[in-house]
Scaffold this active site. Structure first.
Site: not given
Length: 211
Positions: A160, A176
């Protein structure tokens, strides 16, 4: 009169034969037309599948390239300011879902995610044709899901890198975003279907009352 009757009787087999030949020719024509229609339908379905498969591959490829860049360039420095007070790039490994839920349970996440994505792929390729909004939603969900599934399967954790500064939120990535936008479009499609159904029911009631 007798000769005319005999002549007509002789012509009966010819008429029957002509009718039979015409019926046979019509049947062959119908079969050929049906085959052509099936061929075009099959070709159209294949084009639909190939185009959506290419879209999924492009999105997954983009996700993986960004993550490769994050590992190579962002991980060594940890954080890169992007828009002060709004968003920054921050390297984070996530072993779970959003907000690190189910952290460490990679096998469970891989199995569940894989099963869900198989269902999404089946619905995308075989049930969403003719509904562009639903198709776009499923392409995004499938792409994002595959992108993060690759990370979990190969590395046991997801990369991330997008961190919002103006609110408390989990660090996330391009995959995402794809999933969230896809879910939003899916909800919109469901709401639009419900609205169309209510409108159709209302129109039927009005037509019934008018009669």
């Amino acid at each position: 009169s007798i000769r005319q009757m005999l002549a007509r009787m002789q012509n009966i087999p010819l008429c029957v034969r002509a009718a039979h030949l015409k019926w046979k020719a019509d049947a062959i024509g119908r079969r050929r037309t049906s085959k052509v229609r099936r061929l075009f339908a099959y070709g159209g379905n294949m084009i639909f599948v190939v185009l959506n498969l290419l879209a999924v591959l492009l999105l997954v490829g983009a996700d993986q390239l960004i993550k490769m860049w994050a590992v190579a360039a962002l991980q060594p420095v940890g954080m890169i300011p992007l828009i002060p007070g709004v968003v920054e790039l921050r390297f984070v490994y996530n072993q779970g879902m959003a907000f690190s839920m189910l952290s460490g349970k990679q096998t469970f996440l891989i199995i569940v995610t894989g099963a869900v994505l198989l269902g999404v792929a089946w619905y995308l390729f075989f049930r969403s044709k003719g509904n562009p909004l639903l198709t776009a939603a499923l392409v995004l969900i499938l792409s994002g899901g595959i992108g993060n599934l690759i990370d979990r399967a190969l590395n046991g954790q997801v990369v991330d890198y997008i961190n919002l500064l103006f609110m408390r939120f989990a660090v996330f990535n391009f995959a995402d975003i794809c999933v969230c936008v896809g879910v939003g479009l899916l909800i919109l499609d469901i709401l639009m279907d419900e609205a169309k159904g209510k409108k159709s029911a209302s129109d039927e009631k009005k037509d019934g009352a008018a009669e």
